[in-house]
Write a protein that holds these residues in place. Structure first.
Motif, mmCIF file in Angstrom:
data_model
loop_
_atom_site.group_PDB
_atom_site.id
_atom_site.type_symbol
_atom_site.label_atom_id
_atom_site.label_comp_id
_atom_site.label_asym_id
_atom_site.label_seq_id
_atom_site.Cartn_x
_atom_site.Cartn_y
_atom_site.Cartn_z
ATOM 1 N N ALA A 1 -78.675 94.632 -5.892
ATOM 2 C CA ALA A 1 -77.829 95.527 -6.699
ATOM 3 C C ALA A 1 -78.682 96.393 -7.618
ATOM 4 C CB ALA A 1 -76.834 94.706 -7.510
ATOM 5 N N ALA A 2 -79.768 95.815 -8.163
ATOM 6 C CA ALA A 2 -80.639 96.562 -9.083
ATOM 7 C C ALA A 2 -81.642 97.450 -8.338
ATOM 8 C CB ALA A 2 -81.385 95.586 -9.994
ATOM 9 N N TYR A 3 -81.608 97.424 -7.009
ATOM 10 C CA TYR A 3 -82.576 98.172 -6.191
ATOM 11 C C TYR A 3 -82.551 99.659 -6.533
ATOM 12 C CZ TYR A 3 -85.103 99.536 -1.915
ATOM 13 O OH TYR A 3 -86.025 100.047 -1.026
ATOM 14 N N LEU A 4 -81.347 100.206 -6.736
ATOM 15 C CA LEU A 4 -81.236 101.633 -7.067
ATOM 16 C C LEU A 4 -81.910 101.958 -8.385
ATOM 17 C CD1 LEU A 4 -79.004 101.593 -4.778
ATOM 18 C CD2 LEU A 4 -77.876 103.386 -6.105
ATOM 19 N N TYR A 5 -81.871 101.007 -9.327
ATOM 20 C CA TYR A 5 -82.539 101.213 -10.622
ATOM 21 C C TYR A 5 -84.047 101.051 -10.496
ATOM 22 C CZ TYR A 5 -84.357 100.082 -15.228
ATOM 23 O OH TYR A 5 -85.120 100.047 -16.360
ATOM 24 N N ILE A 6 -84.477 99.986 -9.787
ATOM 25 C CA ILE A 6 -85.909 99.678 -9.701
ATOM 26 C C ILE A 6 -86.654 100.762 -8.914
ATOM 27 C CG2 ILE A 6 -87.584 97.979 -8.847
ATOM 28 C CD1 ILE A 6 -85.330 95.851 -9.193
ATOM 29 N N PHE A 7 -86.059 101.221 -7.823
ATOM 30 C CA PHE A 7 -86.732 102.206 -6.963
ATOM 31 C C PHE A 7 -86.053 103.574 -7.043
ATOM 32 C CE2 PHE A 7 -87.656 98.039 -5.133
ATOM 33 C CZ PHE A 7 -89.037 98.109 -4.964
ATOM 34 N N TYR A 8 -85.524 103.889 -8.200
ATOM 35 C CA TYR A 8 -84.742 105.132 -8.344
ATOM 36 C C TYR A 8 -85.572 106.369 -7.997
ATOM 37 C CZ TYR A 8 -81.726 108.718 -10.356
ATOM 38 O OH TYR A 8 -80.943 109.831 -10.527
ATOM 39 N N THR A 9 -86.805 106.432 -8.503
ATOM 40 C CA THR A 9 -87.655 107.611 -8.273
ATOM 41 C C THR A 9 -87.979 107.759 -6.793
ATOM 42 O OG1 THR A 9 -88.629 107.251 -10.454
ATOM 43 C CG2 THR A 9 -89.778 108.773 -8.994
ATOM 44 N N ASP A 10 -88.328 106.632 -6.129
ATOM 45 C CA ASP A 10 -88.663 106.680 -4.700
ATOM 46 C C ASP A 10 -87.460 107.117 -3.870
ATOM 47 O OD1 ASP A 10 -91.155 105.757 -5.382
ATOM 48 O OD2 ASP A 10 -90.700 103.658 -4.951
ATOM 49 N N LEU A 11 -86.281 106.573 -4.187
ATOM 50 C CA LEU A 11 -85.077 106.933 -3.434
ATOM 51 C C LEU A 11 -84.704 108.396 -3.639
ATOM 52 C CD1 LEU A 11 -82.961 103.720 -4.168
ATOM 53 C CD2 LEU A 11 -83.835 104.405 -1.929
ATOM 54 N N ALA A 12 -84.915 108.891 -4.861
ATOM 55 C CA ALA A 12 -84.601 110.298 -5.141
ATOM 56 C C ALA A 12 -85.513 111.236 -4.364
ATOM 57 C CB ALA A 12 -84.729 110.565 -6.639
ATOM 58 N N ALA A 13 -86.719 110.747 -4.031
ATOM 59 C CA ALA A 13 -87.682 111.583 -3.307
ATOM 60 C C ALA A 13 -87.392 111.645 -1.812
ATOM 61 C CB ALA A 13 -89.104 111.055 -3.539
ATOM 62 N N ARG A 14 -86.548 110.729 -1.296
ATOM 63 C CA ARG A 14 -86.228 110.732 0.139
ATOM 64 C C ARG A 14 -84.721 110.620 0.365
ATOM 65 N NH1 ARG A 14 -88.846 105.535 -0.664
ATOM 66 N NH2 ARG A 14 -87.294 103.855 -0.432
ATOM 67 N N PRO A 15 -83.945 111.573 -0.161
ATOM 68 C CA PRO A 15 -82.484 111.480 -0.017
ATOM 69 C C PRO A 15 -82.059 111.573 1.448
ATOM 70 C CG PRO A 15 -83.124 113.649 -0.822
ATOM 71 C CD PRO A 15 -84.356 112.812 -0.830
ATOM 72 N N GLY A 16 -81.186 110.647 1.866
ATOM 73 C CA GLY A 16 -80.668 110.679 3.231
ATOM 74 C C GLY A 16 -81.632 110.212 4.296
ATOM 75 N N ARG A 17 -82.832 109.711 3.875
ATOM 76 C CA ARG A 17 -83.828 109.246 4.845
ATOM 77 C C ARG A 17 -84.271 107.831 4.490
ATOM 78 N NH1 ARG A 17 -88.257 111.923 4.086
ATOM 79 N NH2 ARG A 17 -87.610 113.111 2.255
#
Length: 863
Positions: free
Chosen positions: A110-126
């Motif tokens: 559940a906290a994955y979006l918070y912990i890796f927020y920057t990485d996820l924002a850099a690869r939206p939809g991938r």
């Protein structure tokens, strides 16, 4: 001795019932217990932190909405696995190793979006492999947490939508779609804010938690007991008084409890035995408590959690939601008090012995009027005084207002200290004397301050619901810590240190209780997000619209009945919040569209309140109404019979949504103040008449035809337009080519109804009505320009040639190449309210018929 043990067993059973449904049935000991309570308290502190201005003032600990939702869900699922056992036979006294592992893994996912927020924002939809693995595990564990906290139904519904998303190509006929890959599903449901971390979880994070925490703190401070005592002191001596007091007490407790079951148990343990004492059967006593407790969720200003979702789904402020919901909720409560009165009259019940000194009626009326005038004058002075002071004081206004509030708090505590502290009564005691009204009211006036602050921030300052609840909670924290030591100081008891420790303990328990009450809501909103995400990703909403339209044969009333039945069925297994999310996501747009096609333009808020009401009704409806089981556990009655009786009492709540769909005046939509007062008075009388008809008693026992006449009168008072439309058509037809002339002839602020032929979002032909408000302007041409609409003639057809971007016409749904089929312009006619006169005449006729039988009834009763 056996009575004491029976009472203890009952209390244990009720605590287990509430725990199983609301807070978690596990009660570990030792270090596990301390960790469970500490994490719950930490969750409350985190929610207070993100709601406060402090992060922005101090420059650290600022979380965006996605990050805060992620942390919110991490707390919820961690506590879900810790507090809710996997099975009935699972241990309650300790937490198995497997649950520790599941709790930690679920919290990480559940906290994955918070912990890796920057990485996820850099690869939206991938999504990468790591994202997919974490999201799959997260979804599975969320579904398991849902099963534990809320039972299998919501988990099964969410699972069906996940399977439907992926198995689209293999679905039969109308349900088939191109299907969704695993990566697309995972990305949509877990790594964006379209699914699990969507609007519903956002509302739970931003608004709902703080209101639940506010209620928990208010309850721990002693406000629940205060509300019950005040209600009994005011109403307990009237005919059937304990039942009337139960209705009012449950309404006030509804301010501090968002759960029907917790409300039933909190007030019911005291009110149900008192109702039985004055003559109510076990089932009727339980049913009165259930009906009033369930209604607590529809009573502003603090409604059920689903009401906050309306803010986002309908796109209006919470103040507007309160305004629209207020009148139906109030008249529903007034009608319940009247139903209770009729039950007492039918059974010849009496009230309990009053402890108040006898006073003449004139003195009572003068005292009430004096108090009311003083309260109005005080409200007037505060409203305009603050309006004058705030510009004068500038930045210091907050400090001055805070100091003034502190002074008022100290004054109210000083007043309260002159009266004895309210004790918790034992409801099974052989003799119960009602508390005196004045000492009871005066002893806890300071509990009303946080509620006033909440309403002030919401209604006057127009702060967001989250910020309003934050400031009310801050004041509540101050009160819960200081009320005991200050009371001890004012009473000269000298135990200030002990009182401070007790206050801090109350605060700790309130923080923990608030978080534990939120576990189920946090998990429910996240899981409901799966359903909303699947609807948006697969387009099943459009399929459902076609399906429902076929089933209802295009009839709006039948469509509403289907929606009500679906809400009741889903409500047997889903909590109110999840039920509202599912049904509103699937059916609310369909009802609005179907209304447009049939010529009834239903406001979106009316549809959402319709769904909300029937979601709440599911807590009453047998055979699975949990609130009825809770009440039956207290009363000793049969839970199924209690449920049916409570449903019978709640018929008024079931009738109201149908009425305000067809008469939006009841929701105070486009109604001025004086007209609103008139509607309130007439709607209240209509609801009382409806209650009398369903109870079969007005002056004396009603004959069948008298009950039918009373139902007819109630319908006439609620929907006078139904009859007036038969007498005189409210609109005249205007040829489409004369739209400009029609706009020039009608008054500014009135509405034209325009029937349009066009296409829906997927190119299918559709016909719908648009309500066009007439803008200001000297001529029809000028008014047409202000609407942003340009028309052209193609032979006999009138077509939309152009719609200005962002214009009122574009907002109303006009588009290029649509055909205007018909224009309906309003005509001068008698106001629909004239139909109230024959309705009232029929009502007086029924009273006359029953009055003639009254002497005979009275003499036979004496005989």
């Amino acid at each position: 001795m056996s009575q004491t043990s029976d009472a203890n067993d009952l209390n244990t059973e009720l605590e287990d019932l509430v725990a199983t449904s609301d807070t978690g049935a596990r009660k570990p000991t030792g270090a596990a217990r301390k960790l469970l309570l500490s994490v719950a308290a930490a969750w409350s502190v985190f929610q207070l932190w993100i709601a406060s201005p402090l992060p922005f003032m101090l420059g650290f600990g600022v979380f965006n909405s996605t990050e805060s939702r992620s942390i919110h869900l991490a707390f919820a699922v961690f506590l879900g696995f810790m507090a809710y056992p996997a099975f009935k036979r699972s241990p309650r006294e300790y937490i198995p190793i497997i649950d520790w592992v599941l709790a930690l893994v679920a919290a990480f996912c559940a906290a994955y979006l918070y912990i890796f927020y920057t990485d996820l924002a850099a690869r939206p939809g991938r999504p990468i492999t790591q994202d997919v693995i974490v999201a799959v595990i997260g979804l599975v564990l969320l579904l398991e947490a849902t099963r534990r906290a809320l039972g299998p139904p919501l988990m099964i519904v969410a699972l069906v939508f996940i399977v439907y998303s992926m198995a689209g190509p293999w679905m039969p006929g109308i349900l088939a779609h191109r299907g969704v890959s695993l990566e697309a599903l995972i990305n949509h449901q877990w790594l964006t804010t379209q699914g699990v971390f969507g609007i519903a979880l956002g509302v739970s994070t931003s608004f709902v938690f703080l209101f639940v925490l506010f209620g928990s703190l208010l309850d721990k401070a002693g406000a629940g007991n205060y509300f019950i005592k005040v209600a009994f002191s005011l109403l307990g001596h009237y005919r059937g008084g304990p039942a009337k007091a139960a209705v009012v007490a449950s309404g006030m407790t509804g301010l501090i409890s968002g759960s029907s079951i917790a409300n039933t148990v909190t007030t019911g343990t005291f009110t149900i035995p008192m109702m039985k004492r004055v003559g109510f059967s076990a089932e009727k006593a339980g049913a009165v408590e259930v009906a009033s407790s369930v209604n607590g969720q529809i009573m502003p200003p603090v409604m059920g959690a689903a009401a906050f979702l309306m803010v986002e789904y309908v796109g209006i402020s919470y103040v507007e939601v309160i305004k629209h919901a207020f009148l139906p909720a109030l008249i529903s409560y007034i009608a319940l008090v009247y139903i209770v009165h009729l039950e007492a009259v039918k059974a010849g019940m009496q009230g309990l012995q009053s402890s108040n000194p006898p006073r003449p009626l004139l003195r009572k009326v003068l005292g009430f009027m004096t108090g009311l005038i003083l309260l109005m004058a005080l409200s007037f002075a505060v409203y305009y005084g603050l309006g004058w002071l705030k510009p004068l004081l500038g930045d210091a206004a907050g400090w001055v207002i805070g100091a003034a509030l502190g002074a008022v708090y100290l004054g109210l505590l000083k007043v309260g200290s002159r009266y004895p502290e309210l004790e918790m009564d034992e409801p099974d005691a052989p003799v119960v004397s009602l508390p005196q009204t004045r000492p009871t009211v005066m002893s806890g006036l300071h509990f009303i301050l946080p509620v006033i602050v909440l309403i002030w921030c919401l209604m006057v300052e127009r702060l967001s619901p989250g910020l309003s609840a934050f400031w009310a909670t801050v004041l509540m924290i101050v009160i819960i810590i200081t009320q005991r030591p200050l009371m001890a100081l004012f009473r000269g008891q000298g135990e200030t240190g002990t009182a401070v420790v007790k206050g801090l303990d109350d605060l700790w328990q309130g923080l923990v209780a608030g978080a534990r009450n939120m576990i189920g809501i946090g998990i429910a909103t996240a899981t409901a997000g799966i359903i909303v995400g699947a609807v948006s990703q697969t387009g099943v909403g459009l399929v459902l619209a076609d399906l429902v339209e076929i089933l209802s044969m295009g009839n709006l009333l039948l469509m509403l009945v289907l929606t009500a039945v679906l809400s009741l069925i889903l409500g047997m297994g889903l909590p109110t919040t999840a039920n509202y999310i599912v049904v509103s996501a699937l059916l609310a747009p369909v009802i609005v569209t179907l209304g447009q096609q049939s010529g009834l333009l239903v406001p979106l808020i009316a549809v959402h309140l319709f769904v909300f009401y029937f979601g709440i009704m599911a807590d009453v409806t047998p055979p699975v109404g949990l609130a009825s089981f809770a009440a039956a556990a207290v009363s000793g009655g049969d839970p199924i019979r209690t449920g049916f009786q409570a449903f019978y009492y709640s018929l008024r709540t079931a009738a109201l949504p149908f009425l305000f769909i067809f008469n939006t005046d009841l929701l105070l939509i486009d109604v001025d103040f004086m007209h609103g007062l008139l509607i309130f008075a007439v709607a209240t009388v209509a609801m009382l008449i409806f209650a009398a008809a369903t109870q079969g008693w007005l002056v004396v026992k009603s004959r069948w035809y008298e009950s039918l006449l009373l139902l007819l009168v109630a319908f006439t008072l609620f929907r006078p337009g139904f009859w007036m439309d038969m007498v005189h058509d409210p609109y005249r037809s205007v040829p489409p080519a004369q739209l400009e002339q029609a706009l020039g002839r009608v008054d500014e602020g009135s509405n034209l109804r325009i029937q349009v032929n066009g296409e829906d979002d997927i190119g299918q032909p559709r016909t719908f009505f648009v309500l066009v408000p007439v803008p200001d302007g000297e001529t029809g041409s000028e008014r047409l320009d202000k609407l942003g609409l340009l028309l052209m003639q193609d032979g006999d057809r009138t077509l939309v040639d152009m719609v200005t971007y962002g214009s009122p016409a574009a907002d109303m749904g006009f588009d290029f190449d649509q055909e205007i089929v018909e224009i309906l312009a309003p005509v001068d006619r008698w106001a629909k309210e004239w139909m109230w006169i024959p309705g009232i005449a029929v009502f007086l006729l029924v009273i006359g018929l029953q009055w003639r039988r009254r002497p005979a009834a009275a003499s036979s009763a004496r005989a």
